[in-house]
Scaffold this motif. Structure first.
Motif, short mmCIF file in Angstrom:
data_model
loop_
_atom_site.label_atom_id
_atom_site.label_comp_id
_atom_site.label_asym_id
_atom_site.label_seq_id
_atom_site.Cartn_x
_atom_site.Cartn_y
_atom_site.Cartn_z
N GLY A 133 0.79 -1.23 0.00
CA GLY A 133 0.00 0.00 0.00
C GLY A 133 0.81 1.27 0.00
N LEU A 134 2.10 1.19 -0.37
CA LEU A 134 2.96 2.37 -0.35
C LEU A 134 3.14 2.92 -1.76
CD1 LEU A 134 5.76 1.24 2.14
CD2 LEU A 134 3.80 2.72 2.61
N ALA A 135 3.06 4.25 -1.87
CA ALA A 135 3.31 4.92 -3.14
C ALA A 135 4.81 5.05 -3.36
CB ALA A 135 2.65 6.30 -3.12
N PRO A 136 5.25 5.43 -4.56
CA PRO A 136 6.68 5.66 -4.77
C PRO A 136 7.24 6.65 -3.75
CG PRO A 136 5.53 5.66 -6.86
CD PRO A 136 4.47 5.60 -5.80
N LEU A 137 8.48 6.41 -3.32
CA LEU A 137 9.12 7.28 -2.35
C LEU A 137 9.25 8.70 -2.89
CD1 LEU A 137 12.09 5.29 -0.77
CD2 LEU A 137 10.35 6.56 0.50
N ARG A 138 8.98 9.68 -2.04
CA ARG A 138 9.25 11.07 -2.36
C ARG A 138 10.64 11.41 -1.85
NH1 ARG A 138 5.43 10.11 -5.60
NH2 ARG A 138 3.36 10.93 -5.16
N ILE A 139 11.46 12.06 -2.67
CA ILE A 139 12.84 12.35 -2.33
C ILE A 139 13.02 13.85 -2.13
CG2 ILE A 139 15.25 12.17 -3.06
CD1 ILE A 139 14.49 9.77 -4.73
N VAL A 140 13.48 14.23 -0.94
CA VAL A 140 13.66 15.63 -0.56
C VAL A 140 15.12 15.83 -0.15
CG1 VAL A 140 12.94 17.46 1.03
CG2 VAL A 140 11.27 15.79 0.21
N ALA A 141 15.75 16.90 -0.63
CA ALA A 141 17.14 17.19 -0.31
C ALA A 141 17.23 18.18 0.84
CB ALA A 141 17.87 17.75 -1.53
N ASP A 142 18.20 17.98 1.73
CA ASP A 142 18.41 18.85 2.88
C ASP A 142 19.50 19.88 2.58
OD1 ASP A 142 16.55 17.44 4.30
OD2 ASP A 142 17.85 17.02 6.01
N LEU A 143 19.31 21.08 3.12
CA LEU A 143 20.28 22.16 2.94
C LEU A 143 20.23 23.08 4.15
CD1 LEU A 143 22.28 23.43 0.86
CD2 LEU A 143 20.37 24.86 0.09
N VAL A 144 21.40 23.35 4.75
CA VAL A 144 21.50 24.32 5.84
C VAL A 144 21.75 25.69 5.24
CG1 VAL A 144 22.72 24.97 7.95
CG2 VAL A 144 22.40 22.55 7.39
N VAL A 145 20.96 26.67 5.66
CA VAL A 145 20.93 27.97 4.99
C VAL A 145 21.37 29.08 5.93
CG1 VAL A 145 19.42 29.65 3.87
CG2 VAL A 145 19.10 27.22 3.43
N GLY A 146 22.42 29.82 5.53
CA GLY A 146 22.83 31.05 6.21
C GLY A 146 22.84 32.18 5.21
N LEU A 147 21.85 33.05 5.25
CA LEU A 147 21.65 34.05 4.20
C LEU A 147 22.35 35.37 4.53
CD1 LEU A 147 17.90 33.36 3.49
CD2 LEU A 147 19.75 33.10 1.84
N ASP A 148 22.76 36.06 3.46
CA ASP A 148 23.31 37.40 3.62
C ASP A 148 22.26 38.33 4.21
OD1 ASP A 148 25.54 36.43 2.35
OD2 ASP A 148 25.16 37.44 0.43
N THR A 149 22.73 39.30 5.00
CA THR A 149 21.87 40.36 5.50
C THR A 149 22.31 41.67 4.85
OG1 THR A 149 23.23 41.00 7.39
CG2 THR A 149 21.72 39.13 7.68
N ALA A 150 21.58 42.74 5.16
CA ALA A 150 21.94 44.05 4.60
C ALA A 150 23.26 44.55 5.13
CB ALA A 150 20.83 45.06 4.91
N THR A 151 23.69 44.06 6.28
CA THR A 151 24.91 44.57 6.91
C THR A 151 26.03 43.55 7.03
OG1 THR A 151 24.02 44.02 9.10
CG2 THR A 151 23.58 46.24 8.24
N GLU A 152 25.73 42.25 6.74
CA GLU A 152 26.74 41.22 6.97
C GLU A 152 26.53 40.05 6.03
OE1 GLU A 152 28.68 39.00 10.87
OE2 GLU A 152 26.52 39.40 10.82
N PRO A 153 27.58 39.61 5.35
CA PRO A 153 27.43 38.42 4.49
C PRO A 153 27.15 37.18 5.33
CG PRO A 153 29.44 39.65 4.00
CD PRO A 153 28.91 40.20 5.28
N GLY A 154 26.50 36.21 4.70
CA GLY A 154 26.22 34.96 5.39
C GLY A 154 27.48 34.25 5.83
N SER A 155 28.55 34.36 5.03
CA SER A 155 29.81 33.71 5.40
C SER A 155 30.38 34.28 6.68
CB SER A 155 30.82 33.86 4.26
OG SER A 155 31.01 35.24 3.95
N ALA A 156 30.23 35.60 6.89
CA ALA A 156 30.70 36.22 8.13
C ALA A 156 29.86 35.78 9.32
CB ALA A 156 30.68 37.74 7.99
N ARG A 157 28.58 35.62 9.10
CA ARG A 157 27.70 35.15 10.18
C ARG A 157 28.08 33.72 10.55
NH1 ARG A 157 22.66 34.50 8.33
NH2 ARG A 157 21.84 34.51 10.45
N LEU A 158 28.42 32.91 9.55
CA LEU A 158 28.84 31.54 9.82
C LEU A 158 30.14 31.52 10.63
CD1 LEU A 158 28.49 28.50 9.45
CD2 LEU A 158 29.58 28.72 7.21
N ARG A 159 31.08 32.41 10.29
CA ARG A 159 32.34 32.47 11.05
C ARG A 159 32.10 32.88 12.49
NH1 ARG A 159 34.29 34.67 6.16
NH2 ARG A 159 34.03 36.79 6.97
#
Length: 401
Positions: A275-301
């Motif tokens: 009774g199972l339908a085909p598997l649905r496949i979803v990819a994971d991603l961790v997101v750190g976005l740029d802000t108006a005052t600071e790049p996402g890379s700086a926030r990550l650091r």
């Protein structure tokens, strides 16, 4: 809401849905809520976590299922998928608690299944010892008796839950006050499940819930867990393009490679027969976005400096502009990935920017991304899963036919 990007909690965007209800879907159809039986600083197989607690890191978690139960009556649109571990818990209690969540949410509940391999968790419960797992064998894709035992236990727990969710047929409740008949005993079923570890008679103590069968999801990094997903789940979360050790056997593989592994595992199982339908496949991603005052890379650091360790987890971490992240996600979509689960690097900042900046950028690149407010849409619908057919109703109809 506790969201830990290292362990698979976040919000999700669904790219497309083959069913006719596409126009009812939303940009953010569900939220996953992380949980575990171990502290965050504990180590487990397949991951490299800090060896000791750190004052800048929250060690504990709020119970995901209880959080979801609190959120459910206060929301109307978003699906709720708490993580519930099966290794040291009773499948009957897990199944009925999730059924209750489905009732409370009016059909917006799901389950992220997880099992526990750690010795500390086993010692805390005292019911069984932790298995010995050969990590090298697991990463190489070779059989491992300890891991196979945990996987079999998890599959048993999922099967028990599915049978309990079916144990009340949709017309089991009569409410015939005049004749004193409130239940049709022929529509209420013992499940009589027995395996090496479990024996559950049933039926459930909770009447059948709105969805009948809640979507079961799994976060998977290896062929072993892809096989478990093919055997028991409706949705599998994969972690492409991540070189961190926490990705385990998925380390360094792209979306197409991981999708091929999932489909190969799925081809071995006769999902239609269960009774199972085909598997649905979803990819994971961790997101750190740029802000108006600071790049996402700086926030990550800054986060790395606070924790005194480089950020690393079981999913790729991308820090940058909304346009850069949208391009990456659109590429995964072209490779056939059916959705993406976005794990905010920091709350509430990244969650707000995902909504205000990233989702519009994704929509510009993927115009078929459906719109709509999603009120009243059940979680099965949002994954494009067909309505669940009760196994006992189907068996009776087949006997009559």
């Amino acid at each position: 809401m506790p969201i830990d990007h290292r362990r698979g909690a976040g919000i999700a965007t669904w790219f497309h849905d083959p069913t006719p209800i596409t126009n009812q879907l939303t940009d953010t159809p569900y939220v996953t809520i992380d949980d575990s039986l171990q502290l965050r600083s504990s180590s487990t197989f397949g991951q490299e976590l800090p060896p000791r607690p750190h004052p800048g890191r929250a060690e504990g978690r709020l119970d995901a299922l209880l959080v979801a139960s609190w959120v459910a009556p206060r929301t109307t649109r978003i699906g709720l998928i708490p993580t519930v571990t099966t290794t040291h818990t009773e499948p009957f209690h897990v199944a009925t608690a999730l059924q209750t969540l489905d009732h409370i949410s009016l059909g917006r509940a799901g389950w992220q299944l997880r099992f526990s391999a750690g010795s500390a968790e086993a010692a805390a419960f005292g019911r069984r010892s932790a298995p010995e797992i050969d990590l090298d064998a697991v990463l190489a894709g070779r059989p491992d008796a300890g891991l196979d035992g945990l996987i079999d236990d998890a599959a048993d727990a999922a099967e028990v839950a599915r049978r309990l969710w079916d144990s009340w047929e949709s017309d089991a409740i009569i409410r015939d006050v005049a004749n004193g008949r409130f239940l049709d005993r022929d529509r209420l079923h013992h499940i009589d499940f027995a395996s090496e570890r479990l024996s559950v008679i049933g039926p459930s103590i909770v009447p059948g819930s709105p969805q009948g069968q809640l979507p079961i999801t799994l976060l998977a990094h290896s062929a072993h867990i892809f096989a478990l997903a093919a055997r028991t789940a409706d949705v599998v979360f994969i972690t492409p393009e991540n070189d961190a050790p926490g990705t385990g056997a998925s380390r360094g593989k792209n979306a197409a490679q991981l999708m091929a592994e999932v489909r190969a595992a799925e081809a071995v199982e006769d999902r239609a027969a269960t009774g199972l339908a085909p598997l649905r496949i979803v990819a994971d991603l961790v997101v750190g976005l740029d802000t108006a005052t600071e790049p996402g890379s700086a926030r990550l650091r800054r986060l790395d400096d606070l924790l005194e360790t480089p950020s690393s987890g079981d999913a790729r971490i991308v820090a940058g502009s909304a346009e850069e992240l949208a391009d990456l996600i659109a590429g995964w979509h072209e490779a056939g990935v059916e959705g993406v689960r976005l794990r905010p690097l920091a709350l509430p900042d990244d969650l707000e920017r995902i909504s205000s900046d990233l989702l519009p950028s994704i929509r510009a690149r993927i115009p078929e991304l459906p719109a709509g407010d999603g009120i009243g849409v059940r979680l099965r619908d949002r994954f494009g899963l067909p309505p669940a057919i009760n196994r006992y109703t189907r068996a009776r109809e087949e006997r009559v036919a």
